[in-house]
Scaffold this active site. Structure first.
Site, short mmCIF file in Angstrom:
data_model
loop_
_atom_site.label_atom_id
_atom_site.label_comp_id
_atom_site.label_asym_id
_atom_site.label_seq_id
_atom_site.Cartn_x
_atom_site.Cartn_y
_atom_site.Cartn_z
N LYS A 38 -6.97 3.44 -3.24
CA LYS A 38 -7.39 3.45 -1.84
C LYS A 38 -7.62 4.88 -1.39
O LYS A 38 -6.85 5.77 -1.75
CB LYS A 38 -6.30 2.76 -1.01
N LYS B 180 -10.46 0.36 -2.38
CA LYS B 180 -10.31 0.14 -0.94
C LYS B 180 -10.57 1.43 -0.17
O LYS B 180 -9.74 2.33 -0.16
CB LYS B 180 -8.90 -0.37 -0.61
N ASP C 275 0.86 -1.19 0.00
CA ASP C 275 0.00 0.00 0.00
C ASP C 275 0.90 1.24 0.00
O ASP C 275 1.44 1.62 1.04
CB ASP C 275 -0.90 0.00 1.25
#
Length: 318
Positions: A218, A254, A155
């Site tokens: 995300k 996400k 991430d």
């Protein structure tokens, strides 16, 4: 996860004339909150689906090998066995989607999950998380170390300044290099939407991240003042849909930060179904970044099965 997103050449024409009608987006988000609440077995089914999409996370300065091991045990056994048996779901292999930690704790997580005999992937934040205010060389080195330690998902966090100053070529190149550093690991790109200034910038950053090869986009690090919000989710999902129409490549989504209740989790699931379709409702294309959400979901399932809420000692701590 789903097949990798290979990315595309930088196409600034896709974002040059973007306009986001903020009032309309906000109204749409408010309508979502009014959708009928699920009850009974339907609610339990959606909550179990949410569990399988959770990136169970600990990103604290006081993380130790022992609390990472405990988190990994909870990742493999997210819902108490007797509750799953009552729902006839005990043999369905329900686990969370991934365990997410800092790079320094990746080895601990990999060892704990291996010892538990499960194949849950370890995700690591990297690239100057959470601020992104580190040199690119340092970001790339951190990504490579996390992959070397055993992380199968990375991430990364973008440099918000590149968005705020309109340096789209620079943003594309930075994310592209991060993608290369990830190697075989899947890359989720954190946009830190609460710090991008406008919904138009959120859309543009989403498109650039996907062009550069992000496998997921995300919302947030969870450390910003404003994290995952429904209006931002709508805009990012519309970008994912447009990218899919343009390229045929599916990119995951996400939301992360501030998602603490079972009701909020179901709202996000329903929004994904509404905007992207049922095919996105899998751990391969949808994740929920959360640290405390699982506890509330387990409480709601306990109530569904027993008719009462659990006492403090009746559910294992995550």
């Amino acid at each position: 996860m789903a097949g990798r997103n290979p990315g595309t050449e930088l196409e600034l024409g896709w974002i040059s004339k973007v306009y986001v009608n903020r009032p309309a987006v906000v109204r749409h988000a408010e309508e979502i909150k009014k959708w009928k609440t699920l009850k009974g077995n339907w609610q339990a089914a959606w909550l179990l689906k949410a569990v399988t999409c959770i990136d169970l996370t600990t990103l604290s300065g006081d993380d130790t090998p022992s609390n990472v091991q405990r988190l990994c045990f909870k990742a493999k056994h997210p819902i108490r066995e007797d509750l799953l048996k009552a729902l006839d779901m005990h043999d369905k292999g329900i686990t969370v989607g991934a365990v997410c930690v800092y790079p320094a704790r990746v080895t601990d997580a990999v060892k704990a999950l291996k010892a538990a005999g499960c194949n849950i992937p370890v995700a690591s934040v990297a690239a100057g998380f959470p601020s992104g205010q580190t040199p690119l060389e340092t970001k790339l080195a951190e990504i490579k170390l996390a992959v070397e330690y055993g992380a199968r998902e990375i991430d990364i966090v973008i440099s918000r300044s590149l968005v705020l100053t309109g340096q789209w070529e620079g943003l594309y190149e930075e994310i592209r290099q991060c993608r290369k550093a990830c190697g075989e690991a899947h890359m989720k790109t954190i946009l830190a939407t609460g710090e991008l200034g406008s919904l138009a910038n959120v859309y543009k950053a989403s498109m650039i991240a996907m062009m550069a090869g992000s496998d997921f986009i995300k919302t947030s690090t969870g450390k910003e003042v404003e994290n995952a919000t429904l209006p931002v989710g709508v805009v990012m999902m519309r970008a994912i849909k447009e990218y899919y129409w343009q390229t045929g490549n599916k990119v995951g989504f996400k939301p992360a930060g501030g998602i603490r209740t079972a009701k909020e989790a179901i709202t996000w699931l329903m929004l994904v179904k509404e905007e992207l379709g049922v095919e996105w409702l899998t751990p391969e294309l949808f994740r929920l970044g959360a640290s405390s959400l699982l506890g509330d979901i387990e409480q709601q399932i306990f109530y569904h099965v027993t008719g009462s809420y659990p006492l403090q000692h009746e559910l294992a701590m995550a």
